[in-house]
Design a protein around this motif. Sequence first.
Motif, mmCIF file in Angstrom:
data_model
loop_
_atom_site.group_PDB
_atom_site.id
_atom_site.type_symbol
_atom_site.label_atom_id
_atom_site.label_comp_id
_atom_site.label_asym_id
_atom_site.label_seq_id
_atom_site.Cartn_x
_atom_site.Cartn_y
_atom_site.Cartn_z
ATOM 1 N N GLY A 1 6.186 -9.725 8.092
ATOM 2 C CA GLY A 1 7.011 -10.084 6.936
ATOM 3 C C GLY A 1 7.214 -8.979 5.932
ATOM 4 O O GLY A 1 7.702 -9.222 4.833
ATOM 5 N N GLY A 2 6.850 -7.761 6.272
ATOM 6 C CA GLY A 2 6.985 -6.643 5.342
ATOM 7 C C GLY A 2 7.927 -5.583 5.867
ATOM 8 O O GLY A 2 8.923 -5.886 6.519
ATOM 9 N N GLY A 3 7.586 -4.348 5.608
ATOM 10 C CA GLY A 3 8.396 -3.232 6.055
ATOM 11 C C GLY A 3 7.739 -1.920 5.682
ATOM 12 O O GLY A 3 6.722 -1.887 4.982
ATOM 13 N N VAL A 4 8.326 -0.855 6.170
ATOM 14 C CA VAL A 4 7.835 0.496 5.890
ATOM 15 C C VAL A 4 8.954 1.283 5.234
ATOM 16 O O VAL A 4 10.078 1.326 5.744
ATOM 17 C CB VAL A 4 7.363 1.201 7.180
ATOM 18 C CG1 VAL A 4 6.999 2.650 6.903
ATOM 19 C CG2 VAL A 4 6.181 0.468 7.798
ATOM 20 N N HIS A 5 8.639 1.884 4.099
ATOM 21 C CA HIS A 5 9.566 2.763 3.395
ATOM 22 C C HIS A 5 8.978 4.168 3.437
ATOM 23 O O HIS A 5 7.769 4.342 3.278
ATOM 24 C CB HIS A 5 9.730 2.335 1.940
ATOM 25 C CG HIS A 5 10.456 1.040 1.776
ATOM 26 N ND1 HIS A 5 11.599 0.940 1.038
ATOM 27 C CD2 HIS A 5 10.202 -0.204 2.242
ATOM 28 C CE1 HIS A 5 12.032 -0.312 1.050
ATOM 29 N NE2 HIS A 5 11.181 -1.032 1.788
ATOM 30 N N LEU A 6 9.818 5.153 3.636
ATOM 31 C CA LEU A 6 9.387 6.550 3.633
ATOM 32 C C LEU A 6 9.886 7.209 2.360
ATOM 33 O O LEU A 6 11.018 6.956 1.924
ATOM 34 C CB LEU A 6 9.952 7.285 4.846
ATOM 35 C CG LEU A 6 9.638 6.684 6.211
ATOM 36 C CD1 LEU A 6 10.329 7.475 7.311
ATOM 37 C CD2 LEU A 6 8.137 6.638 6.457
ATOM 38 N N ALA A 7 9.068 8.060 1.779
ATOM 39 C CA ALA A 7 9.432 8.693 0.514
ATOM 40 C C ALA A 7 9.139 10.180 0.521
ATOM 41 O O ALA A 7 8.149 10.626 1.095
ATOM 42 C CB ALA A 7 8.662 8.032 -0.632
ATOM 43 N N ALA A 8 10.024 10.926 -0.125
ATOM 44 C CA ALA A 8 9.805 12.341 -0.459
ATOM 45 C C ALA A 8 9.542 13.228 0.761
ATOM 46 O O ALA A 8 8.635 14.047 0.764
ATOM 47 C CB ALA A 8 8.675 12.471 -1.480
ATOM 48 N N MET A 9 10.363 13.061 1.794
ATOM 49 C CA MET A 9 10.179 13.891 2.993
ATOM 50 C C MET A 9 10.600 15.328 2.738
ATOM 51 O O MET A 9 11.669 15.570 2.182
ATOM 52 C CB MET A 9 11.001 13.339 4.161
ATOM 53 C CG MET A 9 10.350 12.203 4.861
ATOM 54 S SD MET A 9 11.119 11.883 6.466
ATOM 55 C CE MET A 9 12.476 10.856 5.983
ATOM 56 N N ALA B 1 0.843 -1.196 0.000
ATOM 57 C CA ALA B 1 0.000 0.000 0.000
ATOM 58 C C ALA B 1 0.877 1.244 0.000
ATOM 59 O O ALA B 1 1.985 1.239 0.541
ATOM 60 C CB ALA B 1 -0.904 0.012 1.222
ATOM 61 N N VAL B 2 0.365 2.286 -0.609
ATOM 62 C CA VAL B 2 0.959 3.613 -0.511
ATOM 63 C C VAL B 2 0.029 4.430 0.364
ATOM 64 O O VAL B 2 -1.162 4.571 0.067
ATOM 65 C CB VAL B 2 1.128 4.289 -1.885
ATOM 66 C CG1 VAL B 2 1.609 5.720 -1.730
ATOM 67 C CG2 VAL B 2 2.087 3.494 -2.763
ATOM 68 N N VAL B 3 0.562 4.927 1.449
ATOM 69 C CA VAL B 3 -0.206 5.740 2.381
ATOM 70 C C VAL B 3 0.327 7.165 2.271
ATOM 71 O O VAL B 3 1.531 7.398 2.415
ATOM 72 C CB VAL B 3 -0.078 5.212 3.824
ATOM 73 C CG1 VAL B 3 -0.840 6.094 4.797
ATOM 74 C CG2 VAL B 3 -0.585 3.775 3.896
ATOM 75 N N SER C 1 12.167 9.951 -3.555
ATOM 76 C CA SER C 1 10.899 10.127 -4.279
ATOM 77 C C SER C 1 10.012 8.898 -4.111
ATOM 78 O O SER C 1 10.484 7.812 -3.766
ATOM 79 C CB SER C 1 11.165 10.352 -5.773
ATOM 80 O OG SER C 1 11.604 9.145 -6.382
ATOM 81 N N LEU C 2 8.748 9.079 -4.396
ATOM 82 C CA LEU C 2 7.799 7.965 -4.342
ATOM 83 C C LEU C 2 8.163 6.911 -5.378
ATOM 84 O O LEU C 2 8.119 5.719 -5.097
ATOM 85 C CB LEU C 2 6.361 8.473 -4.549
ATOM 86 C CG LEU C 2 5.271 7.416 -4.560
ATOM 87 C CD1 LEU C 2 5.249 6.621 -3.255
ATOM 88 C CD2 LEU C 2 3.916 8.057 -4.823
ATOM 89 N N VAL D 1 4.535 1.911 1.750
ATOM 90 C CA VAL D 1 5.295 3.111 1.414
ATOM 91 C C VAL D 1 4.496 4.290 1.936
ATOM 92 O O VAL D 1 3.301 4.420 1.663
ATOM 93 C CB VAL D 1 5.507 3.262 -0.109
ATOM 94 C CG1 VAL D 1 6.140 4.609 -0.428
ATOM 95 C CG2 VAL D 1 6.361 2.130 -0.645
ATOM 96 N N ILE D 2 5.152 5.128 2.709
ATOM 97 C CA ILE D 2 4.501 6.340 3.200
ATOM 98 C C ILE D 2 5.042 7.502 2.382
ATOM 99 O O ILE D 2 6.229 7.830 2.448
ATOM 100 C CB ILE D 2 4.731 6.536 4.705
ATOM 101 C CG1 ILE D 2 4.163 5.320 5.452
ATOM 102 C CG2 ILE D 2 4.087 7.844 5.174
ATOM 103 C CD1 ILE D 2 4.336 5.335 6.925
#
Length: 126
Positions: free
Chosen positions: A85-93, A25-27, A115-116, A57-58
């Motif tokens: 089993g997943g993870g969180v990636h941060l984008a474009a802060m 998901a993209v949040v 970037s996203l 992905v946030i």
Amino acid sequence: MDRAMPDSGNRRQLTVDVRRIGAGAVVSPAGELDHHSAGMLRESLDGCVADGCSRIVIDCSALEFCDSTGLNVLLTTRIDAEAAGGGVHLAAMRPVVARVFEITGAGAVFTVHSSLDDALAALPGS
């Protein structure tokens, strides 16, 4: 008693958009993430993990502010996503948000992308 900060009338209410992409998901939170609004983001992120979308992905491109409460929501979600089993990636802060991660050291526990598109390309199965 209202203890509003100066210029609190200029605050941008938080909105959260969730878009499913495959098993992830993209949040996209937009506005100010603080103790008043963190619950809204927490509900969205909890829903992603509960629905099996543990690769998250946030997209921080529209996030104007993040306090320690918001940071704790993101850290908790990272733990929950990794346990599934997943993870969180941060984008474009934005710089103001990136500074919170820098000061607290939280940036070291997240995968951060400029970037996203870069974040989406880095996800497994992309």
